[in-house]
Motif scaffolding. Structure first.
Motif, short mmCIF file in Angstrom:
data_model
loop_
_atom_site.label_atom_id
_atom_site.label_comp_id
_atom_site.label_asym_id
_atom_site.label_seq_id
_atom_site.Cartn_x
_atom_site.Cartn_y
_atom_site.Cartn_z
N VAL A 1 0.86 -1.18 0.00
CA VAL A 1 0.00 0.00 0.00
C VAL A 1 0.90 1.23 0.00
O VAL A 1 1.76 1.39 0.87
CB VAL A 1 -0.93 0.03 1.23
CG1 VAL A 1 -1.76 1.32 1.24
CG2 VAL A 1 -1.85 -1.19 1.22
N ILE A 2 0.70 2.08 -0.98
CA ILE A 2 1.47 3.32 -1.11
C ILE A 2 0.56 4.51 -0.87
O ILE A 2 -0.51 4.62 -1.47
CB ILE A 2 2.10 3.44 -2.51
CG1 ILE A 2 3.03 2.25 -2.79
CG2 ILE A 2 2.86 4.75 -2.64
CD1 ILE A 2 3.59 2.25 -4.21
N TYR A 3 0.97 5.41 0.01
CA TYR A 3 0.33 6.72 0.14
C TYR A 3 1.14 7.66 -0.75
O TYR A 3 2.34 7.84 -0.53
CB TYR A 3 0.35 7.22 1.58
CG TYR A 3 -0.71 6.63 2.49
CD1 TYR A 3 -1.41 5.48 2.14
CD2 TYR A 3 -1.00 7.23 3.71
CE1 TYR A 3 -2.38 4.95 2.98
CE2 TYR A 3 -1.96 6.71 4.56
CZ TYR A 3 -2.65 5.57 4.20
OH TYR A 3 -3.60 5.05 5.04
N GLY B 1 2.75 0.92 3.53
CA GLY B 1 4.11 0.44 3.65
C GLY B 1 5.11 1.45 3.11
O GLY B 1 6.28 1.44 3.47
N LEU B 2 4.62 2.35 2.23
CA LEU B 2 5.50 3.28 1.54
C LEU B 2 4.81 4.63 1.41
O LEU B 2 3.62 4.71 1.13
CB LEU B 2 5.83 2.73 0.15
CG LEU B 2 6.98 3.39 -0.61
CD1 LEU B 2 8.33 3.04 0.02
CD2 LEU B 2 6.99 2.94 -2.08
N PHE B 3 5.57 5.70 1.60
CA PHE B 3 5.07 7.05 1.41
C PHE B 3 5.87 7.72 0.30
O PHE B 3 7.09 7.86 0.40
CB PHE B 3 5.19 7.86 2.70
CG PHE B 3 4.73 9.29 2.59
CD1 PHE B 3 3.61 9.63 1.84
CD2 PHE B 3 5.41 10.31 3.25
CE1 PHE B 3 3.17 10.95 1.74
CE2 PHE B 3 4.98 11.63 3.16
CZ PHE B 3 3.87 11.95 2.42
N LEU B 4 5.18 8.09 -0.77
CA LEU B 4 5.78 8.81 -1.89
C LEU B 4 5.30 10.26 -1.80
O LEU B 4 4.12 10.54 -2.01
CB LEU B 4 5.36 8.18 -3.22
CG LEU B 4 5.83 8.86 -4.51
CD1 LEU B 4 7.35 8.94 -4.56
CD2 LEU B 4 5.28 8.12 -5.73
N SER B 5 6.20 11.15 -1.47
CA SER B 5 5.83 12.54 -1.18
C SER B 5 6.21 13.48 -2.31
O SER B 5 7.24 13.29 -2.97
CB SER B 5 6.52 13.00 0.11
OG SER B 5 6.22 14.35 0.39
N GLN B 6 5.41 14.50 -2.50
CA GLN B 6 5.71 15.52 -3.49
C GLN B 6 6.88 16.38 -3.05
O GLN B 6 7.59 16.95 -3.89
CB GLN B 6 4.48 16.40 -3.73
CG GLN B 6 4.69 17.51 -4.75
CD GLN B 6 3.52 18.45 -4.86
OE1 GLN B 6 2.50 18.27 -4.21
NE2 GLN B 6 3.66 19.48 -5.66
N ASP B 7 7.09 16.51 -1.75
CA ASP B 7 8.16 17.38 -1.28
C ASP B 7 8.85 16.80 -0.05
O ASP B 7 8.33 15.89 0.61
CB ASP B 7 7.61 18.78 -0.97
CG ASP B 7 6.72 18.77 0.26
OD1 ASP B 7 7.22 19.02 1.36
OD2 ASP B 7 5.51 18.50 0.11
N ALA B 8 10.03 17.33 0.23
CA ALA B 8 10.84 16.80 1.32
C ALA B 8 10.26 17.12 2.69
O ALA B 8 10.48 16.37 3.64
CB ALA B 8 12.26 17.37 1.20
N GLY B 9 9.54 18.23 2.80
CA GLY B 9 9.04 18.64 4.11
C GLY B 9 8.13 17.62 4.77
O GLY B 9 8.22 17.38 5.97
N ILE C 1 9.98 4.37 3.83
CA ILE C 1 9.26 3.16 4.25
C ILE C 1 8.71 3.40 5.64
O ILE C 1 9.42 3.86 6.54
CB ILE C 1 10.20 1.94 4.24
CG1 ILE C 1 10.73 1.69 2.82
CG2 ILE C 1 9.50 0.70 4.78
CD1 ILE C 1 11.80 0.62 2.76
N LEU C 2 7.43 3.07 5.85
CA LEU C 2 6.77 3.33 7.12
C LEU C 2 7.13 2.30 8.16
O LEU C 2 7.15 1.09 7.88
CB LEU C 2 5.24 3.36 6.95
CG LEU C 2 4.61 4.66 6.44
CD1 LEU C 2 4.97 5.83 7.33
CD2 LEU C 2 4.97 4.92 5.00
N LYS C 3 7.41 2.77 9.36
CA LYS C 3 7.55 1.85 10.49
C LYS C 3 6.19 1.21 10.76
O LYS C 3 5.15 1.84 10.60
CB LYS C 3 8.02 2.58 11.73
CG LYS C 3 9.51 2.87 11.77
CD LYS C 3 9.90 3.48 13.10
CE LYS C 3 11.42 3.71 13.17
NZ LYS C 3 11.81 4.35 14.45
N GLY C 4 6.19 -0.03 11.18
CA GLY C 4 4.93 -0.71 11.47
C GLY C 4 4.49 -1.62 10.35
O GLY C 4 3.60 -2.45 10.54
#
Length: 339
Positions: free
Chosen positions: A34-36, A83-91, A260-263
């Motif tokens: 699952v990717i956010y 399980g994974l976070f793909l972000s538009q920005d570093a913040g 990668i998300l903890k948990g």
């Protein structure tokens, strides 16, 4: 990723000001990963489909605003399905790192990207970069300014286009706060407000306004110009862009990144790690370079034709993970009256 679903964001209510509601896409089968994603679905869906084939796994993606997703992930904690976070920005990644919500990445993964474009704690990495630039109409501005600080001078009154609700603009202001202090950033925003800038719904409309001569200059990311040049032909564009020198805060180079998300359970964490490495592969990096005109950050992939090499730019030196104080920046922009 066969049919879209809809989800309601349950994160902090204030974050609702920052972007659209979550959307998800997935299959009827249970997801292996699952990717956010804070990146736009239209932008990254083709790449996600390639990722799914590469993994040989069922991938579910939930789309939304990066800041909202980051807030939701902190609220969900170890109970998150992601399980994974793909972000538009570093913040947004920096905010999760500060709360220890991201798992450490292997050194072999981190070493694929230059230190300035990944998290100092070793728990997230950039996958593509973008530079803030000044778009200008050469008939109106023969010599573009070398600093955003020049734009608060009286001669620019009514001549500036921008998108104050855009995350990249807000990240740039956050960078100014870090580099020069809150008082200096507020003073600049007040000066910009006094010059009656014209607000547009998105960066593309800012560029179009410059191209038509509605405004003389506009604050955008570099790739909007190169996308339009590729689509219409460079000779059809009147607008040009200027990269700001000498570490000016207006020349910030920000990144889209991944963590990668903890948990996450062992199986999903394994797929997440493979996904991170895929996003840093030559195939993915070439996609960012050629399809989105962003800066590739790994695998020796070169930027698209015509885009200045990343190493020739002179952005401000800043820990991109510190761009996490977006809520304070938005409050400042609102207080000044720009939104």
């Amino acid at each position: 990723m066969r049919r879209p679903l809809a989800r309601t964001l349950t994160a902090l209510a204030a974050a609702a000001l920052l972007g659209p509601m979550l959307a998800a896409c997935g299959s009827d089968e249970p997801a292996d990963l699952v990717i956010y994603s804070g990146r736009n679905e239209n932008l990254v869906k083709p790449l996600i489909e390639k990722l799914e084939k590469h993994l040989g796994a069922n991938v579910e993606v939930r789309y939304g605003d990066s800041a909202e997703l980051s807030a939701q992930l902190m609220e969900e904690g170890d109970k998150t399905e992601a399980g994974l976070f793909l972000s538009q920005d570093a913040g947004a990644l920096g905010a999760l790192s500060k709360e220890h919500r991201l798992a450490p990445l292997p050194k072999a993964t981190l070493d694929k990207v230059a230190p300035e474009y990944r998290g100092s704690a070793g728990d997230w990495t950039g996958v593509s970069g973008r530079a803030r630039v000044i778009a200008y109409h050469p008939d109106k501005v023969p010599t573009p300014p070398d600093s955003v600080h020049e734009l608060v001078k009286p001669e620019w009154k009514g001549k500036i286009g921008f998108n104050p609700t855009n995350a990249s603009f807000q990240a740039f202001v956050t960078g100014m706060r870090i580099l020069e202090g809150d008082d200096a950033a507020r003073t600049w925003l007040e000066g910009l407000k006094a010059n009656k800038p014209k607000a547009y719904d998105n960066n593309l409309k800012v560029l179009e306004a410059v191209d038509k001569g509605e405004v003389s200059v506009g604050l955008i990311n570099h790739y909007y110009w190169f996308e339009q040049a590729a689509e219409k032909g460079e000779d059809k564009l009147k607008a040009r862009i200027h990269y700001l020198p000498k570490g000016d805060p207006g020349g910030l180079v920000n990144v889209a990144g991944v963590g990668i998300l903890k948990g996450a359970d062992k199986k999903q964490a394994g797929y997440a790690q493979k996904a991170v490495d895929y996003l840093l592969s030559a195939e993915s990096q070439s996609y960012f370079a050629e399809e989105t005109k962003e800066y590739p950050l790994a695998a020796g992939v070169k930027q698209a034709k015509g885009v200045p090499p990343l190493e020739t730019l002179q952005p401000p030196k800043i820990d991109l993970g510190r761009l996490d104080s977006l809520k304070q920046t938005l409050a400042m922009i609102q207080d000044v009256g720009l939104v």
